[in-house]
Write an enzyme that holds these catalytic residues in place. Structure first.
Site, short mmCIF file in Angstrom:
data_model
loop_
_atom_site.label_atom_id
_atom_site.label_comp_id
_atom_site.label_asym_id
_atom_site.label_seq_id
_atom_site.Cartn_x
_atom_site.Cartn_y
_atom_site.Cartn_z
N TYR A 143 -1.60 32.62 74.61
CA TYR A 143 -2.86 33.14 74.06
C TYR A 143 -3.92 33.30 75.15
CZ TYR A 143 -2.09 33.07 69.00
OH TYR A 143 -1.67 33.34 67.73
N LYS A 193 11.50 26.78 73.58
CA LYS A 193 12.57 27.77 73.82
C LYS A 193 13.11 27.49 75.21
CE LYS A 193 15.00 31.33 72.53
NZ LYS A 193 15.97 31.28 71.40
N ASP A 225 13.74 29.07 67.27
CA ASP A 225 14.47 29.87 66.28
C ASP A 225 15.22 28.96 65.30
OD1 ASP A 225 16.04 29.09 68.44
OD2 ASP A 225 17.23 30.93 68.52
N ASP A 249 1.61 28.98 65.97
CA ASP A 249 0.99 29.98 65.10
C ASP A 249 2.02 30.43 64.06
OD1 ASP A 249 -0.87 31.92 64.18
OD2 ASP A 249 0.20 33.45 65.34
N ASP A 253 2.52 29.11 59.85
CA ASP A 253 2.48 30.02 58.70
C ASP A 253 3.71 29.81 57.82
OD1 ASP A 253 0.08 31.28 59.32
OD2 ASP A 253 0.88 33.28 58.92
C1 IPM Z 1 -4.43 31.29 63.15
C2 IPM Z 1 -4.69 32.76 63.22
C3 IPM Z 1 -5.36 33.08 64.54
C4 IPM Z 1 -4.37 32.74 65.63
C5 IPM Z 1 -5.87 34.51 64.67
C6 IPM Z 1 -6.81 34.87 63.55
C7 IPM Z 1 -6.52 34.75 66.00
O1 IPM Z 1 -3.51 33.47 63.02
O2 IPM Z 1 -5.41 30.51 63.26
O3 IPM Z 1 -3.28 30.90 63.00
O4 IPM Z 1 -3.49 33.55 65.96
O5 IPM Z 1 -4.48 31.65 66.18
MG MG Z 2 -1.86 32.26 62.47
#
Ligand code: IPM
Ligand code: MG
Length: 360
Positions: A143, A193, A225, A249, A253
Site C-alpha cells: 500500500y 506467500k 491462497d 485487506d 473482507d
Molecule cells: C479497508 C478498505 C480500504 C483499504 C480502502 C477504502 C482504502 O478496503 O479498510 O479495508 O484498502 O484499506
Molecule cells: Mg478492504
C-alpha cells in the site's frame, strides 16, 4: 478506567453520519452509567471534506485527531467522487490518517452470532462458534511501498508497486498478534506467500523469531491462497490471523462475509500513540439518508474504543451483551432481516440496545 476521553468524531459520507449519531447516543448512556466524561469534537473527512475544502483530509481534521485520545470514524466515499484521481479520492483521506498517525495494527474481529446463523452464506454447522480476529499490518507493505507509479517504457505504459517490509514492522505486528492471542485461544496463524515472495520469506522468518518469546501460544504459517480456502472450509479453527497490508485487506473482507452481515463488524486501528475506530463496512450510498442502516458495527467500534482507549472493558461487555440481546429478541435492520423477525430502523435498533445497556 480513564476519567475522561477526548474523541475526534469523523462521520464522513453516506451512512456515516447516521450510524455515528447512534454510536454517540450509546456513549452518552455509557457516560451516565459509568461516570466517564467524553469530549466530542467533530471534523470533516472524505467526500464531505472534499466538497468543503478540496482535500479529503484537511489540516484541521488531522490536527484534531492528533489532539484526541481516540478517533471515531464513520465511512468515506461515494459515486460523486469516484472519478477523481487516486490521489484526490475520499479513500486517500483514510490512508493518510493511517500513515500520519502510525496506526500500524488493524484489528478486525469476526464473530458468528447465534441469532444470525441463517444470514451466513455457509452452513450453520460450519459457522456456529466462529470467533476470530484478523490482525492486519496497516502502514506498510504494498500500500505504501516505493517506488510506485505508472509510466511509459519501451513505447508502452507500465504500472508498478513495491511490496516491502522492514524487520521492525514485522516484529511489532507479530508481538501484538501473540499478545492478543494470549487473551484469546492462544493460537496465531501467520499468513504470507513465502513460496513466491522474498518479502514473505522474511515475514515468516521474523514471525518465527518473535514466537520464541511466546512458547505458550501456538504458531502456524499458512500461504494466503490456502488461508482463503481454509477460512471457508473450517473457519472455527482460526483464532488470531496476522498478515500484511494487502493480504489482510482481502482476508478480512472474506472473514467479514462469513458471518453474514458486514453491518455487524467493528474494527480498531492502533499505534503507539493514537487509536482509530471504524466499522468495517463502507459508506453504503444507496441507503444513505433513509434511516435504515445497521448501526451495530459503529456501536461495536465504540465498544472497542471503550475497552482499548478508555480502559473500560465492563462498558464494552455491556454493549456487546446489549447487542446480543437485541438480536435474540428478533430486532433486525434491513440488511439482516429475515421473515419472522422484527424489522427496525437505525434509530429503533439504537434505542433497543441503549435500553439493554441501562437495564444491565
Ligand atoms: C479497508 C478498505 C480500504 C483499504 C480502502 C477504502 C482504502 O478496503 O479498510 O479495508 O484498502 O484499506
Ligand atoms: Mg478492504
Amino acid at each position: 478506567m480513564k476519567k475522561s476521553c477526548k474523541i475526534a468524531v469523523l462521520p464522513g459520507d453516506g451512512i456515516g453520519p447516521e450510524i455515528m449519531k447512534s454510536a454517540l447516543k450509546v456513549l452518552e448512556a455509557i457516560s451516565e452509567k459509568y461516570g466517564i466524561q467524553f469530549e466530542f469534537k467533530e471534523a470533516l473527512v472524505g467526500g464531505a471534506a472534499i466538497d468543503e475544502t478540496g482535500d479529503p483530509l484537511p489540516e484541521e481534521t488531522l490536527k484534531l485527531c492528533k489532539e484526541s485520545d481516540a478517533i471515531l470514524f464513520g465511512a468515506v466515499g461515494g459515486e460523486k467522487w469516484d472519478n477523481l484521481p487516486t490521489d484526490k479520492r475520499p479513500e486517500k483521506g483514510l490512508l493518510r490518517i493511517r500513515k500520519e498517525l502510525d496506526l500500524f495494527a488493524n484489528l478486525r474481529p469476526a464473530k458468528a452470532y447465534n441469532a444470525l446463523l441463517d444470514s451466513s452464506p455457509l452452513k450453520n454447522s460450519i459457522i456456529k462458534g466462529v470467533d476470530l480476529l484478523v490482525l492486519r499490518e496497516l502502514t506498510g507493505g504494498i500500500y505504501f511501498g516505493e517506488p510506485r507509479g505508472i509510466e511509459e517504457k519501451n513505447g508502452e505504459r507500465v504500472g508498478y508497486n513495491t511490496m516491502i517490509y522492514y524487520e521492525h514492522e514485522i516484529k511489532r505486528i507479530g508481538k501484538l498478534a501473540f499478545e492478543l492471542a494470549r487473551s484469546r485461544r492462544k493460537k496465531v496463524t501467520s499468513v504470507d506467500k513465502a513460496n513466491v515472495l522474498e518479502v514473505s520469506a522474511l515475514w515468516r522468518e521474523v514471525i518465527t523469531e518473535v514466537h520464541n518469546d511466546y512458547a505458550d501460544v501456538e504458531l502456524e504459517h499458512m500461504y494466503v491462497d490456502n488461508c482463503a480456502m481454509q477460512l471457508i472450509r473450517r473457519p472455527k479453527d482460526f483464532d488470531v490471523i496476522v498478515t500484511g497490508n494487502m493480504f489482510g485487506d482481502i482476508i478480512s473482507d472474506e472473514a467479514g462475509a462469513l458471518t453474514g452481515s458486514l453491518g455487524m463488524l467493528p474494527s480498531a486501528s492502533i499505534g503507539e500513540r493514537y487509536a482509530f475506530y471504524e466499522p468495517i463496512h463502507g459508506s453504503a450510498p444507496d441507503i444513505a439518508g433513509k434511516g435504515i442502516a445497521n448501526p451495530v458495527a459503529m456501536i461495536l467500534s465504540a465498544a472497542m474504543m471503550l475497552e482499548i482507549t478508555c480502559k473500560l472493558p465492563e462498558a464494552a461487555r455491556d454493549i456487546e451483551e446489549a447487542v446480543d440481546k437485541a438480536l435474540e429478541e428478533g430486532y433486525r435492520t434491513t440488511d439482516i432481516w429475515s421473515p419472522g423477525t422484527k424489522k427496525v430502523s437505525t434509530e429503533e435498533m439504537t434505542e433497543v440496545i441503549i435500553n439493554h445497556i441501562k437495564q444491565s
